[in-house]
Design a protein around this motif. Structure first.
Motif, PDB file in Angstrom:
ATOM      1  N   THR A  97      -9.425   6.758 -13.429  1.00 23.62           N
ATOM      2  CA  THR A  97      -9.934   7.189 -12.126  1.00 23.62           C
ATOM      3  C   THR A  97      -9.120   8.325 -11.526  1.00 23.62           C
ATOM      4  N   GLY A  98      -7.930   8.562 -12.072  1.00 25.10           N
ATOM      5  CA  GLY A  98      -7.040   9.577 -11.507  1.00 25.10           C
ATOM      6  C   GLY A  98      -6.319   9.104 -10.262  1.00 25.10           C
ATOM      7  N   LYS A  99      -6.502   7.850  -9.899  1.00 22.64           N
ATOM      8  CA  LYS A  99      -5.884   7.318  -8.682  1.00 22.64           C
ATOM      9  C   LYS A  99      -4.405   6.995  -8.900  1.00 22.64           C
ATOM     10  N   ALA A 100      -3.612   7.269  -7.867  1.00 20.02           N
ATOM     11  CA  ALA A 100      -2.208   6.863  -7.869  1.00 20.02           C
ATOM     12  C   ALA A 100      -2.146   5.366  -7.593  1.00 20.02           C
ATOM     13  N   ILE A 101      -1.218   4.689  -8.281  1.00 18.44           N
ATOM     14  CA  ILE A 101      -1.061   3.255  -8.079  1.00 18.44           C
ATOM     15  C   ILE A 101       0.390   2.947  -7.712  1.00 18.44           C
ATOM     16  N   GLN A 102       0.540   1.843  -7.012  1.00 19.46           N
ATOM     17  CA  GLN A 102       1.850   1.277  -6.718  1.00 19.46           C
ATOM     18  C   GLN A 102       1.653  -0.232  -6.673  1.00 19.46           C
ATOM     19  N   ALA A 103       2.365  -0.943  -7.532  1.00 17.75           N
ATOM     20  CA  ALA A 103       2.194  -2.389  -7.606  1.00 17.75           C
ATOM     21  C   ALA A 103       3.544  -3.066  -7.774  1.00 17.75           C
ATOM     22  N   GLN A 104       3.568  -4.338  -7.460  1.00 16.28           N
ATOM     23  CA  GLN A 104       4.777  -5.141  -7.582  1.00 16.28           C
ATOM     24  C   GLN A 104       4.681  -6.021  -8.825  1.00 16.28           C
ATOM     25  N   ALA A 105       5.825  -6.426  -9.306  1.00 16.40           N
ATOM     26  CA  ALA A 105       5.898  -7.423 -10.381  1.00 16.40           C
ATOM     27  C   ALA A 105       7.093  -8.316 -10.089  1.00 16.40           C
ATOM     28  N   MET A 106       6.910  -9.587 -10.324  1.00 13.02           N
ATOM     29  CA  MET A 106       7.987 -10.570 -10.214  1.00 13.02           C
ATOM     30  C   MET A 106       8.161 -11.163 -11.600  1.00 13.02           C
ATOM     31  N   ASN A 107       9.294 -10.913 -12.212  1.00 18.83           N
ATOM     32  CA  ASN A 107       9.532 -11.364 -13.574  1.00 18.83           C
ATOM     33  C   ASN A 107      10.775 -12.232 -13.623  1.00 18.83           C
ATOM     34  N   ILE A 108      10.770 -13.164 -14.561  1.00 18.29           N
ATOM     35  CA  ILE A 108      11.926 -14.035 -14.773  1.00 18.29           C
ATOM     36  C   ILE A 108      12.434 -13.796 -16.186  1.00 18.29           C
ATOM     37  N   TYR A 109      13.725 -13.533 -16.288  1.00 22.24           N
ATOM     38  CA  TYR A 109      14.370 -13.228 -17.567  1.00 22.24           C
ATOM     39  C   TYR A 109      15.430 -14.275 -17.862  1.00 22.24           C
ATOM     40  N   ARG A 110      15.555 -14.596 -19.142  1.00 21.25           N
ATOM     41  CA  ARG A 110      16.637 -15.446 -19.605  1.00 21.25           C
ATOM     42  C   ARG A 110      17.470 -14.609 -20.575  1.00 21.25           C
ATOM     43  N   PHE A 111      18.783 -14.648 -20.419  1.00 24.38           N
ATOM     44  CA  PHE A 111      19.700 -13.881 -21.248  1.00 24.38           C
ATOM     45  C   PHE A 111      20.517 -14.817 -22.134  1.00 24.38           C
ATOM     46  N   VAL A 112      20.762 -14.373 -23.364  1.00 21.41           N
ATOM     47  CA  VAL A 112      21.670 -15.053 -24.283  1.00 21.41           C
ATOM     48  C   VAL A 112      22.545 -13.974 -24.906  1.00 21.41           C
ATOM     49  N   ASP A 113      23.848 -14.139 -24.796  1.00 20.44           N
ATOM     50  CA  ASP A 113      24.806 -13.181 -25.370  1.00 20.44           C
ATOM     51  C   ASP A 113      24.526 -11.746 -24.927  1.00 20.44           C
ATOM     52  N   GLY A 114      24.193 -11.564 -23.645  1.00 21.71           N
ATOM     53  CA  GLY A 114      24.001 -10.230 -23.092  1.00 21.71           C
ATOM     54  C   GLY A 114      22.675  -9.580 -23.415  1.00 21.71           C
ATOM     55  N   GLN A 115      21.780 -10.301 -24.086  1.00 26.83           N
ATOM     56  CA  GLN A 115      20.471  -9.746 -24.412  1.00 26.83           C
ATOM     57  C   GLN A 115      19.367 -10.599 -23.792  1.00 26.83           C
ATOM     58  N   ILE A 116      18.253  -9.956 -23.497  1.00 27.25           N
ATOM     59  CA  ILE A 116      17.089 -10.698 -22.998  1.00 27.25           C
ATOM     60  C   ILE A 116      16.538 -11.527 -24.142  1.00 27.25           C
ATOM     61  N   SER A 117      16.368 -12.823 -23.879  1.00 31.05           N
ATOM     62  CA  SER A 117      15.808 -13.713 -24.895  1.00 31.05           C
ATOM     63  C   SER A 117      14.393 -14.180 -24.520  1.00 31.05           C
ATOM     64  N   GLU A 118      14.041 -14.033 -23.238  1.00 30.51           N
ATOM     65  CA  GLU A 118      12.712 -14.447 -22.806  1.00 30.51           C
ATOM     66  C   GLU A 118      12.386 -13.787 -21.473  1.00 30.51           C
ATOM     67  N   GLU A 119      11.097 -13.443 -21.323  1.00 26.62           N
ATOM     68  CA  GLU A 119      10.599 -12.920 -20.048  1.00 26.62           C
ATOM     69  C   GLU A 119       9.263 -13.576 -19.757  1.00 26.62           C
ATOM     70  N   HIS A 120       9.107 -13.970 -18.515  1.00 23.61           N
ATOM     71  CA  HIS A 120       7.807 -14.372 -17.993  1.00 23.61           C
ATOM     72  C   HIS A 120       7.431 -13.294 -16.981  1.00 23.61           C
ATOM     73  N   GLY A 121       6.499 -12.419 -17.371  1.00 27.48           N
ATOM     74  CA  GLY A 121       6.104 -11.303 -16.532  1.00 27.48           C
ATOM     75  C   GLY A 121       4.938 -11.668 -15.641  1.00 27.48           C
ATOM     76  N   LEU A 122       5.092 -11.394 -14.356  1.00 23.34           N
ATOM     77  CA  LEU A 122       4.062 -11.728 -13.374  1.00 23.34           C
ATOM     78  C   LEU A 122       3.719 -10.504 -12.527  1.00 23.34           C
ATOM     79  N   PRO A 123       3.086  -9.489 -13.143  1.00 26.23           N
ATOM     80  CA  PRO A 123       2.698  -8.316 -12.354  1.00 26.23           C
ATOM     81  C   PRO A 123       1.540  -8.674 -11.424  1.00 26.23           C
ATOM     82  N   ASP A 124       1.456  -7.959 -10.325  1.00 29.74           N
ATOM     83  CA  ASP A 124       0.350  -8.145  -9.386  1.00 29.74           C
ATOM     84  C   ASP A 124      -0.877  -7.421  -9.948  1.00 29.74           C
ATOM     85  N   LEU A 125      -1.489  -8.038 -10.955  1.00 33.26           N
ATOM     86  CA  LEU A 125      -2.660  -7.418 -11.579  1.00 33.26           C
ATOM     87  C   LEU A 125      -3.828  -7.295 -10.617  1.00 33.26           C
TER      88      LEU A 125
END
Length: 137
Positions: A97-125
């Motif tokens: 559409t050529g429209k500009a967008i701005q949206a929020q996301a709330m995500n939860i990350y789990r780290f193991v040894d300094g690396q991301i091991s899991e993400e639950h992504g919850l963008p405002d679709l």
């Protein structure tokens, strides 16, 4: 540990904004699992996250994420992001559409040894889809 995880999250934002595979390999565990609402199954590891980035960049080639807020407890990070871009390709069945967008996301990350091991992504679709609806709807 809190400051280390904040630094790791900042590095992750650098990864998602650049799609730099070296940063992805540094920050994401090869066995990491990413759950996002617009894919039928979770994706795995840095290459899986690059798939997510690819889907977003196909629709919003100029998309950029900003990390607005983090809450850290142990090895878990809750993060609030703002994403901004321009709808220049099909996204979830809606033609560009050529429209500009701005949206929020709330995500939860789990780290193991300094690396991301899991993400639950919850963008405002819903909010995002409302912004890219064609004018004739």
């Amino acid at each position: 540990m809190t400051e280390e995880l904040r630094e790791r999250m900042n590095r992750f934002v650098e990864f998602i904004n650049t799609a730099d595979e070296q940063i992805g390999d540094e920050i994401i565990s090869p066995s990491a699992t990413f759950h996002v609402p617009f894919l039928p199954e979770p994706v795995q590891g840095p290459s899986g996250y690059l798939q997510i980035i690819g889907i977003m960049r196909q629709a919003f080639p100029d998309v950029q994420w900003s990390l607005e807020e983090t809450v850290i407890e142990g090895n878990t990070v809750a993060a609030r992001f703002t994403l901004r871009g321009t709808h220049q390709g099909e996204f979830l069945g809606i033609a560009a559409t050529g429209k500009a967008i701005q949206a929020q996301a709330m995500n939860i990350y789990r780290f193991v040894d300094g690396q991301i091991s899991e993400e639950h992504g919850l963008p405002d679709l819903f909010g995002l889809m409302m912004q890219i609806q064609p004018a004739d709807r």
